[in-house]
Design an enzyme around this catalytic site. Structure first.
Site, PDB file in Angstrom:
ATOM      1  N   CYS A  50       0.815  -1.187  -0.134  1.00  0.00           N
ATOM      2  CA  CYS A  50       0.178   0.176   0.206  1.00  0.00           C
ATOM      3  C   CYS A  50       0.808   1.293   0.006  1.00  0.00           C
ATOM      4  O   CYS A  50       1.433   1.645   1.020  1.00  0.00           O
ATOM      5  CB  CYS A  50      -0.878   0.157   1.238  1.00  0.00           C
ATOM      6  SG  CYS A  50      -2.059   1.419   1.069  1.00  0.00           S
ATOM      7  N   GLN A  65      -5.831  12.850  13.145  1.00  0.00           N
ATOM      8  CA  GLN A  65      -5.366  13.150  11.703  1.00  0.00           C
ATOM      9  C   GLN A  65      -4.685  12.059  11.013  1.00  0.00           C
ATOM     10  O   GLN A  65      -3.767  11.517  11.657  1.00  0.00           O
ATOM     11  CB  GLN A  65      -4.596  14.396  11.752  1.00  0.00           C
ATOM     12  CG  GLN A  65      -5.224  15.465  12.158  1.00  0.00           C
ATOM     13  CD  GLN A  65      -6.674  16.021  11.517  1.00  0.00           C
ATOM     14  OE1 GLN A  65      -6.676  15.762  10.401  1.00  0.00           O
ATOM     15  NE2 GLN A  65      -7.414  16.830  12.158  1.00  0.00           N
ATOM     16  N   CYS A 117     -13.267  18.636   7.056  1.00  0.00           N
ATOM     17  CA  CYS A 117     -13.054  17.524   6.177  1.00  0.00           C
ATOM     18  C   CYS A 117     -13.963  17.366   4.966  1.00  0.00           C
ATOM     19  O   CYS A 117     -13.998  16.381   4.087  1.00  0.00           O
ATOM     20  CB  CYS A 117     -12.850  16.215   6.952  1.00  0.00           C
ATOM     21  SG  CYS A 117     -14.121  15.906   7.861  1.00  0.00           S
TER      22      CYS A 117
END
Length: 414
Positions: free
Chosen positions: A150, A251, A372
């Protein structure tokens, strides 16, 4: 279903290419502006059959799991888009949301995100007859694509994927899927499982044995209950060590957090009393306390207790007071807010509409809005602007690389 030829005009909010046709807009995943495509159209959705002129912004994806033609893991949607166009797209998401509310402030360039920065990832997990699947859901499906790499996730998490699988296998119950949030902390990985039934004694022993046989696992929890904690997970908020509760919000990347914090701190200037609304475990509060008195308000009990404990155990901070309060149902009222020089708010995706209306009535001169969700941010900023606040700047911040999510920090004063 029919086959038609279209030209992609722009990227939509979900990252799909958008083409106009005689039937109206058609949304084509993985297509880029300027490309002419033959697509199989099904309603307003199109699947690429062939491309006659690839966009100059099209690049080769760097991850083997990003493969729209086969088993795309669904973790990324824009890995095929070159960085300049990608960062411009993130900025446009913010600009478009503000324009929809009649707002045209200065919007800065996107603060970019880079591969390997994600310290928090949410994996989907399910045991099948053949194997344990640990990865991400293919777009718009419940099909889990198991991953071996990833590129967006930190090397510390990727290197520990075998260990994460071992713990996930001990947690798995039958063929039911669940989520496993992995947070890289200073003291090891914090694994928080959600969507499982309560573990029985046999499973608890299996999880304990698995964790004790591994290195680098700080804690394992299920639905918020700590199963095993060899060492407290520790994260650093501006030089203050905090042990967040299981599954608590953090975060997603450290660089994005630091960029947001720098914007917040610079805007607060010489404010002496600051209120931090939706404070979480202290991302901003504990940094602000280096220079001003802070009142931190948060609806989640364990998070605000973690913030309070960290403040009490750190020397050199200005006074920090905390309050557990559901700001959606019981916002801080204007009369309560009047004693503060500045306010910071960082709400969930739903935004802070009710709370913002009280901020307006309070007369606080300096406000920082962190969000966000560009749509709810624009709504909240409109309330402030209509009440006489001036938006000094809006800065898009990317911490969800190759996705359509974007953060933003807006600085306001009056």
């Amino acid at each position: 279903m029919s086959t038609v030829t279209v030209t992609i005009e722009k990227l939509g909010a979900q990252g799909h290419g958008v083409a106009e046709s005689e039937y109206g807009p058609v949304y084509v995943p993985y297509a880029l502006p300027g490309e002419t495509l033959a697509i199989a159209r099904n309603g307003d959705y199109g699947t690429v059959m062939s491309t006659s002129n690839p966009s100059p912004d099209r690049i080769e994806p760097i991850c083997r799991h990003f493969n729209p033609d086969r088993d795309n893991c669904g973790g990324c949607s824009l890995q095929h888009l070159a960085a300049p166009a990608y960062n411009a797209f993130k900025r446009e998401l913010v600009i478009d949301a503000l324009k929809a509310r009649g707002l045209t402030p200065e919007v800065g360039e996107t603060i970019a995100c880079h591969p390997g920065e994600r310290r928090r990832a949410v994996f989907s997990v399910r045991r099948t007859e053949k194997e344990l699947l640990l990865g991400f859901n293919r777009a718009e499906t419940n099909h889990i694509v198991s991953i071996e790499e990833c590129p967006i996730t930190s090397p510390g998490i990727v290197a520990r994927l075998p260990a994460i699988r071992t713990v996930a296998a001990a947690l798995a119950q039958g063929s039911e899927s669940f989520h496993l949030t992995v947070l890289e902390t200073l003291s090891g990985l914090d694994l928080a499982a959600d969507g499982l039934k309560k573990l029985d004694d046999k499973q608890r022993r299996a999880v304990t044995e698995a964790v004790l046989s591994l290195k680098g696992i700080a804690r394992v929890s299920v639905n918020g209950e700590i199963i095993l904690e060899p060492t407290k997970p520790i994260i650093d908020f501006g030089g203050v060590n905090v042990s967040p509760p299981p599954g608590a919000f953090t975060q997603a990347t450290k660089p994005a957090e630091e960029a947001m914090a720098e914007l917040v701190m610079n805007h607060l200037g010489k404010a002496k009393r600051v209120i931090d609304l939706f404070a979480g475990s202290g991302t901003f509060s504990l940094r602000i306390a280096r220079k001003a008195k802070v009142h931190a308000v948060e609806g989640e009990d364990k998070s605000i207790k973690a913030l309070d404990l960290a403040a009490r155990n750190t020397q050199g901070l200005k006074p920090v007071t905390v309050e557990k309060r559901d700001l959606f149902r019981r916002p801080m009222m204007a009369q309560e807010l009047k004693v503060y020089d500045a306010a910071v708010f960082d709400p969930p995706r739903a935004g802070a509409e009710v709370q913002v209306k009280e901020l307006v009535r309070s007369g606080i001169k300096t406000v920082v809005a962190v969000s966000c969700n560009p749509a709810t941010l624009a709504r909240d900023l409109k309330i402030l602007v209509d009440a006489g606040y001036r938006i000094k700047s809006v800065t898009p911040i990317d911490q969800f690389l190759w996705s359509t999510h974007v953060e933003a920090v807006a600085l306001l004063s009056r």
